[in-house]
Design an enzyme around this catalytic site. Sequence first.
Site, PDB file in Angstrom:
ATOM      1  N   ARG A  99      12.815  11.445 -22.300  1.00 56.55           N
ATOM      2  CA  ARG A  99      12.839  11.169 -23.734  1.00 56.55           C
ATOM      3  C   ARG A  99      13.013  12.442 -24.558  1.00 56.55           C
ATOM      4  O   ARG A  99      12.731  12.445 -25.749  1.00 56.55           O
ATOM      5  CB  ARG A  99      11.553  10.451 -24.131  1.00 56.55           C
ATOM      6  N   ARG A 100      13.482  13.497 -23.932  1.00 62.48           N
ATOM      7  CA  ARG A 100      13.585  14.785 -24.629  1.00 62.48           C
ATOM      8  C   ARG A 100      15.009  15.345 -24.627  1.00 62.48           C
ATOM      9  O   ARG A 100      15.192  16.550 -24.682  1.00 62.48           O
ATOM     10  CB  ARG A 100      12.622  15.783 -23.988  1.00 62.48           C
ATOM     11  N   CYS A 115      24.023  18.458 -42.482  1.00 66.90           N
ATOM     12  CA  CYS A 115      23.768  17.062 -42.888  1.00 66.90           C
ATOM     13  C   CYS A 115      23.347  16.259 -41.659  1.00 66.90           C
ATOM     14  O   CYS A 115      22.394  15.507 -41.702  1.00 66.90           O
ATOM     15  CB  CYS A 115      25.008  16.459 -43.530  1.00 66.90           C
ATOM     16  N   ALA A 173      32.855  17.365 -52.055  1.00 61.11           N
ATOM     17  CA  ALA A 173      31.734  17.936 -52.820  1.00 61.11           C
ATOM     18  C   ALA A 173      30.869  18.782 -51.887  1.00 61.11           C
ATOM     19  O   ALA A 173      30.683  18.418 -50.745  1.00 61.11           O
ATOM     20  CB  ALA A 173      30.901  16.821 -53.429  1.00 61.11           C
TER      21      ALA A 173
END
Length: 149
Positions: A11-12, A31, A148
């Site tokens: 899970r890593r 982002c 932008a």
Amino acid sequence: IENIKKDPYGRRHIITSWNPGELDQMALPPCHYNVQFIVMNDKLNCVMTQRSQDIFLGAPFNYIMYGALTHMIARECDLGVGELVVNVADAHIYHNHFNAVEEQLSREPKALPKLILNPDVKNVVDFKISDFDIIDYDPEPTIKAPMAV
């Protein structure tokens, strides 16, 4: 990639682009800042988290980029390709993109293209642009919009 190979159901399997010590050196903080790869039923799934997303200009590039990366890593790890799941905290359309978005929404959707990777390339670092083929792609004319920052 090595962790996926050694412990596929771990899970890593995480990639982070958020490095607080270097944020002041970036034109814009990332982002898409967190990615986790999850293996289920011998398929590699990618869960990408974004702090902000320009729906009209940014989203298509982000989805293509992480979709292709998932295919490349799955190839190296000898796994099938599962799903790309995207979590977005702030999804937005800029005011100066409204006309472009209206034009996009007026178009009839077409069949999705397919990504084909060169079967001879097995490692992520060995891929070149010529190793990617998009078939059944029938694009509409480009819709221009200012970016932008």
